[in-house]
Design a protein around this motif. Structure first.
Motif, PDB file in Angstrom:
ATOM      1  N   VAL A  87       0.821  -1.209   0.000  1.00  0.00           N
ATOM      2  CA  VAL A  87       0.000   0.000   0.000  1.00  0.00           C
ATOM      3  C   VAL A  87       0.856   1.260   0.000  1.00  0.00           C
ATOM      4  CG1 VAL A  87      -1.635   1.335   1.408  1.00  0.00           C
ATOM      5  CG2 VAL A  87      -2.003  -1.107   1.046  1.00  0.00           C
ATOM      6  N   ILE A  88       1.999   1.219   0.693  1.00  0.00           N
ATOM      7  CA  ILE A  88       2.908   2.378   0.690  1.00  0.00           C
ATOM      8  C   ILE A  88       4.151   2.104  -0.164  1.00  0.00           C
ATOM      9  CG2 ILE A  88       2.096   3.277   2.901  1.00  0.00           C
ATOM     10  CD1 ILE A  88       4.633   2.102   4.190  1.00  0.00           C
ATOM     11  N   GLY A  89       4.073   1.098  -1.010  1.00  0.00           N
ATOM     12  CA  GLY A  89       5.177   0.788  -1.916  1.00  0.00           C
ATOM     13  C   GLY A  89       6.315   0.066  -1.216  1.00  0.00           C
ATOM     14  N   ASP A  90       7.454   0.021  -1.857  1.00  0.00           N
ATOM     15  CA  ASP A  90       8.638  -0.607  -1.271  1.00  0.00           C
ATOM     16  C   ASP A  90       9.033   0.130   0.008  1.00  0.00           C
ATOM     17  OD1 ASP A  90       8.782  -2.408  -3.369  1.00  0.00           O
ATOM     18  OD2 ASP A  90      10.189  -1.171  -4.519  1.00  0.00           O
ATOM     19  N   ILE A  91       9.339  -0.641   1.050  1.00  0.00           N
ATOM     20  CA  ILE A  91       9.677  -0.038   2.334  1.00  0.00           C
ATOM     21  C   ILE A  91      11.120   0.450   2.308  1.00  0.00           C
ATOM     22  CG2 ILE A  91       9.701  -0.347   4.832  1.00  0.00           C
ATOM     23  CD1 ILE A  91       6.955  -0.626   3.403  1.00  0.00           C
ATOM     24  N   ARG A  92      11.316   1.665   2.781  1.00  0.00           N
ATOM     25  CA  ARG A  92      12.637   2.280   2.794  1.00  0.00           C
ATOM     26  C   ARG A  92      13.237   2.361   4.200  1.00  0.00           C
ATOM     27  NH1 ARG A  92      12.867   1.346  -2.402  1.00  0.00           N
ATOM     28  NH2 ARG A  92      11.952   2.947  -3.758  1.00  0.00           N
ATOM     29  N   LEU A  93      12.453   2.900   5.129  1.00  0.00           N
ATOM     30  CA  LEU A  93      13.006   3.275   6.426  1.00  0.00           C
ATOM     31  C   LEU A  93      11.936   3.172   7.503  1.00  0.00           C
ATOM     32  CD1 LEU A  93      15.279   4.757   8.136  1.00  0.00           C
ATOM     33  CD2 LEU A  93      14.177   6.903   7.427  1.00  0.00           C
ATOM     34  N   VAL A  94      12.371   2.780   8.701  1.00  0.00           N
ATOM     35  CA  VAL A  94      11.487   2.769   9.867  1.00  0.00           C
ATOM     36  C   VAL A  94      12.152   3.595  10.964  1.00  0.00           C
ATOM     37  CG1 VAL A  94      10.253   1.363  11.553  1.00  0.00           C
ATOM     38  CG2 VAL A  94      10.771   0.414   9.280  1.00  0.00           C
ATOM     39  N   ARG A  95      11.377   4.516  11.528  1.00  0.00           N
ATOM     40  CA  ARG A  95      11.894   5.340  12.623  1.00  0.00           C
ATOM     41  C   ARG A  95      10.986   5.146  13.832  1.00  0.00           C
ATOM     42  NH1 ARG A  95      15.866   8.914  11.300  1.00  0.00           N
ATOM     43  NH2 ARG A  95      15.507  10.008  13.270  1.00  0.00           N
ATOM     44  N   LEU A  96      11.567   4.669  14.931  1.00  0.00           N
ATOM     45  CA  LEU A  96      10.814   4.416  16.155  1.00  0.00           C
ATOM     46  C   LEU A  96      11.304   5.335  17.260  1.00  0.00           C
ATOM     47  CD1 LEU A  96       9.567   1.145  17.630  1.00  0.00           C
ATOM     48  CD2 LEU A  96      10.989   2.585  19.089  1.00  0.00           C
ATOM     49  N   LYS A  97      10.353   5.902  17.996  1.00  0.00           N
ATOM     50  CA  LYS A  97      10.697   6.787  19.111  1.00  0.00           C
ATOM     51  C   LYS A  97       9.865   6.384  20.322  1.00  0.00           C
ATOM     52  CE  LYS A  97       9.542  11.152  18.759  1.00  0.00           C
ATOM     53  NZ  LYS A  97       9.592  12.589  18.369  1.00  0.00           N
ATOM     54  N   MET A  98      10.543   6.004  21.398  1.00  0.00           N
ATOM     55  CA  MET A  98       9.887   5.680  22.661  1.00  0.00           C
ATOM     56  C   MET A  98      10.527   6.535  23.748  1.00  0.00           C
ATOM     57  SD  MET A  98       7.930   4.252  24.833  1.00  0.00           S
ATOM     58  CE  MET A  98       6.945   3.305  23.706  1.00  0.00           C
ATOM     59  N   LEU A  99       9.837   7.596  24.135  1.00  0.00           N
ATOM     60  CA  LEU A  99      10.307   8.507  25.166  1.00  0.00           C
ATOM     61  C   LEU A  99       9.313   8.468  26.321  1.00  0.00           C
ATOM     62  CD1 LEU A  99      11.187  11.610  22.937  1.00  0.00           C
ATOM     63  CD2 LEU A  99      12.630   9.642  23.492  1.00  0.00           C
ATOM     64  N   GLN A 100       9.799   8.161  27.505  1.00  0.00           N
ATOM     65  CA  GLN A 100       8.923   8.052  28.671  1.00  0.00           C
ATOM     66  C   GLN A 100       9.592   8.680  29.887  1.00  0.00           C
ATOM     67  OE1 GLN A 100       5.680   6.605  28.646  1.00  0.00           O
ATOM     68  NE2 GLN A 100       6.040   6.740  26.432  1.00  0.00           N
ATOM     69  N   SER A 101       8.779   9.122  30.813  1.00  0.00           N
ATOM     70  CA  SER A 101       9.290   9.624  32.078  1.00  0.00           C
ATOM     71  C   SER A 101       9.611   8.436  32.982  1.00  0.00           C
ATOM     72  CB  SER A 101       8.265  10.531  32.745  1.00  0.00           C
ATOM     73  OG  SER A 101       7.125   9.787  33.135  1.00  0.00           O
ATOM     74  N   PRO A 102      10.393   8.630  34.033  1.00  0.00           N
ATOM     75  CA  PRO A 102      10.755   7.507  34.910  1.00  0.00           C
ATOM     76  C   PRO A 102       9.551   6.780  35.511  1.00  0.00           C
ATOM     77  CG  PRO A 102      12.196   9.373  35.327  1.00  0.00           C
ATOM     78  CD  PRO A 102      11.120   9.860  34.403  1.00  0.00           C
ATOM     79  N   ASN A 103       8.425   7.455  35.662  1.00  0.00           N
ATOM     80  CA  ASN A 103       7.230   6.846  36.251  1.00  0.00           C
ATOM     81  C   ASN A 103       6.175   6.536  35.197  1.00  0.00           C
ATOM     82  OD1 ASN A 103       8.182   6.997  38.988  1.00  0.00           O
ATOM     83  ND2 ASN A 103       7.754   9.204  38.932  1.00  0.00           N
ATOM     84  N   THR A 104       6.596   6.118  34.016  1.00  0.00           N
ATOM     85  CA  THR A 104       5.675   5.862  32.920  1.00  0.00           C
ATOM     86  C   THR A 104       4.574   4.878  33.302  1.00  0.00           C
ATOM     87  OG1 THR A 104       5.473   4.927  30.693  1.00  0.00           O
ATOM     88  CG2 THR A 104       7.275   4.113  32.040  1.00  0.00           C
ATOM     89  N   SER A 105       3.377   5.130  32.811  1.00  0.00           N
ATOM     90  CA  SER A 105       2.233   4.252  33.071  1.00  0.00           C
ATOM     91  C   SER A 105       2.241   3.018  32.176  1.00  0.00           C
ATOM     92  CB  SER A 105       0.929   5.028  32.860  1.00  0.00           C
ATOM     93  OG  SER A 105       0.831   5.478  31.512  1.00  0.00           O
ATOM     94  N   LEU A 106       3.159   2.966  31.215  1.00  0.00           N
ATOM     95  CA  LEU A 106       3.228   1.797  30.326  1.00  0.00           C
ATOM     96  C   LEU A 106       3.768   0.561  31.028  1.00  0.00           C
ATOM     97  CD1 LEU A 106       4.565   3.294  26.972  1.00  0.00           C
ATOM     98  CD2 LEU A 106       2.221   2.659  27.561  1.00  0.00           C
ATOM     99  N   ILE A 107       4.453   0.747  32.148  1.00  0.00           N
ATOM    100  CA  ILE A 107       5.055  -0.360  32.871  1.00  0.00           C
ATOM    101  C   ILE A 107       4.115  -0.833  33.970  1.00  0.00           C
ATOM    102  CG2 ILE A 107       6.997  -1.071  34.321  1.00  0.00           C
ATOM    103  CD1 ILE A 107       7.840  -0.595  31.490  1.00  0.00           C
ATOM    104  N   ALA A 108       3.855  -2.141  34.000  1.00  0.00           N
ATOM    105  CA  ALA A 108       3.029  -2.699  35.072  1.00  0.00           C
ATOM    106  C   ALA A 108       3.723  -2.477  36.417  1.00  0.00           C
ATOM    107  CB  ALA A 108       2.795  -4.185  34.833  1.00  0.00           C
ATOM    108  N   LYS A 109       2.965  -2.046  37.397  1.00  0.00           N
ATOM    109  CA  LYS A 109       3.538  -1.759  38.702  1.00  0.00           C
ATOM    110  C   LYS A 109       3.789  -3.051  39.482  1.00  0.00           C
ATOM    111  CE  LYS A 109       3.139   2.543  37.708  1.00  0.00           C
ATOM    112  NZ  LYS A 109       4.328   3.281  37.213  1.00  0.00           N
ATOM    113  N   SER A 110       4.871  -3.076  40.249  1.00  0.00           N
ATOM    114  CA  SER A 110       5.182  -4.221  41.113  1.00  0.00           C
ATOM    115  C   SER A 110       5.740  -3.695  42.420  1.00  0.00           C
ATOM    116  CB  SER A 110       6.190  -5.165  40.447  1.00  0.00           C
ATOM    117  OG  SER A 110       7.385  -4.485  40.126  1.00  0.00           O
ATOM    118  N   ALA A 111       5.569  -4.463  43.475  1.00  0.00           N
ATOM    119  CA  ALA A 111       5.951  -3.995  44.815  1.00  0.00           C
ATOM    120  C   ALA A 111       7.437  -3.700  44.931  1.00  0.00           C
ATOM    121  CB  ALA A 111       5.526  -5.029  45.855  1.00  0.00           C
TER     122      ALA A 111
END
Length: 324
Positions: A143-167
């Protein structure tokens, strides 16, 4: 086997909603036993989730004759030992991501599965979710033709909510997790890249510890050249300000781009200055589609949705980026 009767080793927070309940909602699958070293918490989990048996010893669960498949959801430090113990008992294993601490450990686990001729799957469960399958379909349809490049950015604060909390916050103890928050989140992202683009030709990266009070790297940069010529560039930082948080992956093709968050439920496709948005219903139990595929594989009705070899590639990329 006509039914997969699961035993969970490590019934912590990740199993409360993401995975645990799904084992009873998949056809030909039943959760029959759980284990946690804290027997009181294991008993509580079993009662709340209506599971018949609980243990505070993993070996006892593995040896339970009613259990014929094992799901390992402990921190990564225990993955290898419990996997090999279960494989030696002749019981197929489904292991949480990251597969283990590093690529060498992943290789030992994979080798043991082959030597003992017992099935092994890794919980890179985004491979089975509708949103990421749709992206794969669009890529295959060019759909977007031949793939050239992938750019990934994951920026989070130290207390990110993406991480499951554990004791005990084990995710930032490298002896238990293998590294820092990169080792918890990046497996999802890097596995999708190899799922989409295939074999890796070479990879390199660097990591840095920018917070003085941290035991782990909180900045990781990684580059991949795939055998098909696609180039990937990723940036992870877990010490930015909350307002600077970002979760972005953009796949650039000769005719346009696909943009999506790895931890979200919608993506866009842009071609010829026209953008189309795809929105997906959030899954209550995010691992359920993957568990369906694992059950079929264990019953001999389907292919392995994510093998030890597949997950070894992800572990090797992480090792390369952090120079293990």
């Amino acid at each position: 086997m006509e039914e997969i009767r699961w035993g969970i080793i490590g019934c912590g927070d990740v199993t409360e909603i993401k995975s645990g309940p799904a084992f009873n909602q998949v056809k030909n699958s039943k959760l029959v036993a759980v284990m946690r070293r804290d027997g009181v918490k294991a008993a509580d989990y079993a009662k709340r989730h209506q599971v018949a048996k609980w243990y505070d010893d993993a070996i006892q669960l593995i040896r339970d004759p009613e259990v014929n498949a094992i799901y390992i959801a402990t921190p990564p430090l225990q993955h290898e030992a419990y996997t090999i113990e279960a494989l030696n008992a002749g019981k197929p294993v489904y292991v949480e991501k990251p597969m283990t601490l590093d690529a060498a450990s992943a290789q030992r686990m994979t080798d043991a599965a082959h030597k003992l001729n017992v099935k092994l799957c890794i919980a890179h469960y985004r491979r089975a979710q509708p949103m990421f399958l749709k992206i794969k379909e669009l890529l295959a349809g060019r759909v977007i033709g031949d793939i050239r490049l992938v750019r990934l950015k994951m920026l989070q604060s130290p207390n990110t909510s993406l991480i499951a909390k554990s004791a005990d916050n084990w995710r930032i103890n490298p002896a238990i997790s293998g590294g820092g928050l990169f080792h918890d989140l990046a497996p999802h992202q890097l596995d999708l890249m190899t799922y989409y683009f295939g074999p890796v030709k070479n990879a390199s990266g660097m990591a840095a510890r920018q917070q003085e009070d941290s035991e782990v790297d909180d900045l990781v940069l990684g580059n991949i050249l795939f055998e098909n010529g696609v180039v990937f560039s990723g940036n992870w930082c877990f010490s930015v300000a909350p307002q600077d948080q970002a979760d972005s992956c953009i796949i650039y093709g000769a005719r346009g781009q696909i943009s999506f968050p790895v931890f979200g439920n919608k993506f866009t496709v842009t071609t010829n200055q026209k953008t189309e948005e795809y929105v997906f219903e959030p899954l209550k139990h995010v691992q359920q589609p993957m568990i369906e595929k694992v059950v079929d594989y264990f019953l001999g009705k389907g292919q392995n949705p994510c093998s030890g070899e597949d997950a070894w590639v992800t572990m090797k990329l992480m090792d390369n980026f952090t120079r293990k």
